[in-house]
Scaffold this motif. Structure first.
Motif, mmCIF file in Angstrom:
data_model
loop_
_atom_site.group_PDB
_atom_site.id
_atom_site.type_symbol
_atom_site.label_atom_id
_atom_site.label_comp_id
_atom_site.label_asym_id
_atom_site.label_seq_id
_atom_site.Cartn_x
_atom_site.Cartn_y
_atom_site.Cartn_z
ATOM 1 N N PHE A 1 -0.054 8.824 -2.829
ATOM 2 C CA PHE A 1 0.775 9.439 -1.790
ATOM 3 C C PHE A 1 2.042 9.968 -2.449
ATOM 4 C CE2 PHE A 1 -1.512 6.176 0.760
ATOM 5 C CZ PHE A 1 -2.114 7.012 1.690
ATOM 6 N N SER B 1 7.498 10.620 3.659
ATOM 7 C CA SER B 1 6.201 10.093 3.214
ATOM 8 C C SER B 1 6.305 8.691 2.629
ATOM 9 C CB SER B 1 5.598 11.026 2.160
ATOM 10 O OG SER B 1 5.455 12.339 2.659
ATOM 11 N N GLN B 2 7.484 8.122 2.611
ATOM 12 C CA GLN B 2 7.677 6.857 1.899
ATOM 13 C C GLN B 2 7.089 5.637 2.604
ATOM 14 O OE1 GLN B 2 12.089 7.351 1.127
ATOM 15 N NE2 GLN B 2 11.427 6.794 -0.940
ATOM 16 N N PHE C 1 3.947 5.481 3.822
ATOM 17 C CA PHE C 1 2.504 5.362 3.690
ATOM 18 C C PHE C 1 2.190 4.060 2.959
ATOM 19 C CE2 PHE C 1 2.357 10.178 3.930
ATOM 20 C CZ PHE C 1 1.766 10.196 5.184
ATOM 21 N N ASP C 2 1.341 3.251 3.560
ATOM 22 C CA ASP C 2 1.079 1.902 3.070
ATOM 23 C C ASP C 2 -0.179 1.876 2.201
ATOM 24 O OD1 ASP C 2 0.638 -0.769 2.657
ATOM 25 O OD2 ASP C 2 0.724 -1.350 4.767
ATOM 26 N N PRO C 3 -0.037 1.661 0.888
ATOM 27 C CA PRO C 3 -1.216 1.618 0.016
ATOM 28 C C PRO C 3 -2.201 0.508 0.380
ATOM 29 C CG PRO C 3 0.778 1.951 -1.284
ATOM 30 C CD PRO C 3 1.221 1.611 0.114
ATOM 31 N N ASN D 1 2.115 4.592 -3.624
ATOM 32 C CA ASN D 1 3.032 5.512 -2.965
ATOM 33 C C ASN D 1 4.150 5.840 -3.948
ATOM 34 O OD1 ASN D 1 5.093 6.752 -1.401
ATOM 35 N ND2 ASN D 1 4.360 5.734 0.446
ATOM 36 N N ALA E 1 6.240 8.554 -3.275
ATOM 37 C CA ALA E 1 7.140 9.459 -2.558
ATOM 38 C C ALA E 1 8.589 9.076 -2.845
ATOM 39 C CB ALA E 1 6.869 9.407 -1.059
ATOM 40 N N MET F 1 5.524 1.456 -1.535
ATOM 41 C CA MET F 1 5.907 1.830 -0.173
ATOM 42 C C MET F 1 7.318 1.338 0.141
ATOM 43 S SD MET F 1 4.259 0.620 3.472
ATOM 44 C CE MET F 1 4.750 -1.084 3.164
ATOM 45 N N ARG G 1 6.162 2.760 9.690
ATOM 46 C CA ARG G 1 4.884 2.429 9.070
ATOM 47 C C ARG G 1 3.742 2.519 10.083
ATOM 48 N NH1 ARG G 1 3.480 -3.183 5.999
ATOM 49 N NH2 ARG G 1 5.759 -3.232 5.891
ATOM 50 N N SER H 1 2.752 6.006 10.248
ATOM 51 C CA SER H 1 2.154 6.352 8.953
ATOM 52 C C SER H 1 0.715 5.846 8.873
ATOM 53 C CB SER H 1 2.989 5.765 7.813
ATOM 54 O OG SER H 1 4.279 6.340 7.771
#
Length: 276
Positions: free
Chosen positions: A14, A20-21, A23-25, A38, A40, A130, A256, A259
């Motif tokens: 990501f 965009s920070q 987005f949860d891997p 992530n 971002a 994230m 989140r 996201s």
């Protein structure tokens, strides 16, 4: 974080700006079955994507990266390069000497000129990159409501509206397109996500005839689609990804929870690209 916590190459990356920070891997791996990270960054620019993509492939030459790029109208505007790109040996050799020289002249030349702190040092991140806690979370915890945040965001937007034309900087444009070409050359079709805007903000934008820069971004991405192998998903409106208007920090920064809804929509709308 990536070097420390990944035992093998990431399979999903990501990238994007501050929007965009979240987005949860971990959630992405649960939904897509892919090792995700992530990377971002607030005010991220294409130069960073260029440097980081090279770093991934240098570290893991046989990696198969899926790349989700959160897009906003300011992404390709000209901006001074991030200091890390100018000083970290993992990155700076990806840029020409004359560019490094001109940009390094803008760095603080003495200890007295150094900033006392950096904003990201007050943030916390998950082990896979994230953003988990920053100013938005502190304000929310202190009782600052979404309604108040939207009031302030809209007042600022109307006082100093975003430029209605997308003024792409030449250097940013070059590195943006070079990165797309580089990812394509490694078999990756980047998924370009137009990041969400709160419904109330969209209504105000419509009332005041705003939004030209976002439309310009759509047109630019459509043009790029004729040259590069990319997938564009427009999640401007929350209905497009089954998001909720309550899951925002302000007019454009999503929590989140939203996201995660975007990740679910990616699974539904870009599954062949992400799972191939």
């Amino acid at each position: 974080l990536i070097a420390r916590n990944l035992k093998a190459s990431p399979q999903l990356v990501f990238f994007g700006g501050s929007r965009s920070q979240r987005f949860d891997p971990v959630y992405a791996r649960r939904r897509l079955g892919l090792r995700a990270v992530n990377i971002a960054l607030s005010n991220a620019r294409p130069e960073a994507a260029w440097a980081y993509a090279h770093w991934f492939y240098r570290r893991w030459p046989n990696a198969k990266l899926r790349w989700v790029w959160g897009m906003q109208p300011t992404m390709t505007r000209e901006r001074d390069m991030d200091a890390a790109l100018l000083q970290d040996p993992r990155f700076f050799h990806r840029f020409p000497a004359d560019l490094l020289e001109s940009q390094r002249k803008l760095l603080p030349s003495t200890v007295a000129k150094m900033p006392r702190s950096y904003g990201f040092m007050r943030n916390t991140y998950s082990s896979l990159g994230m953003l988990t806690w920053n100013t938005y979370d502190r304000q929310r915890a202190a009782g600052y409501t979404l309604r108040a945040s939207l009031d302030a965001y809209i007042a600022k937007m109307l006082k100093k509206p975003e430029r209605e034309t997308i003024e792409r900087g030449e250097r940013a444009r070059v590195y943006f397109e070079k990165t797309l070409e580089y990812l394509n050359a490694h078999g990756t079709t980047p998924v370009m996500v137009l990041m969400p805007v709160h419904p109330r903000v969209l209504r105000v934008m419509k009332e005041h005839g705003m939004g030209g820069s976002r439309e310009g971004l759509r047109e630019y991405l459509a043009e790029l689609g004729e040259t590069y192998d990319i997938k564009v998903l427009d999640f401007t409106r929350i209905q497009s990804f089954k998001g909720k208007s309550a899951w925002f920090y302000d007019g454009v920064h999503i929590t989140r929870a939203n996201s995660n809804r975007v990740i679910d929509a990616l699974r539904a709308k870009a599954r062949p690209l992400l799972l191939k």
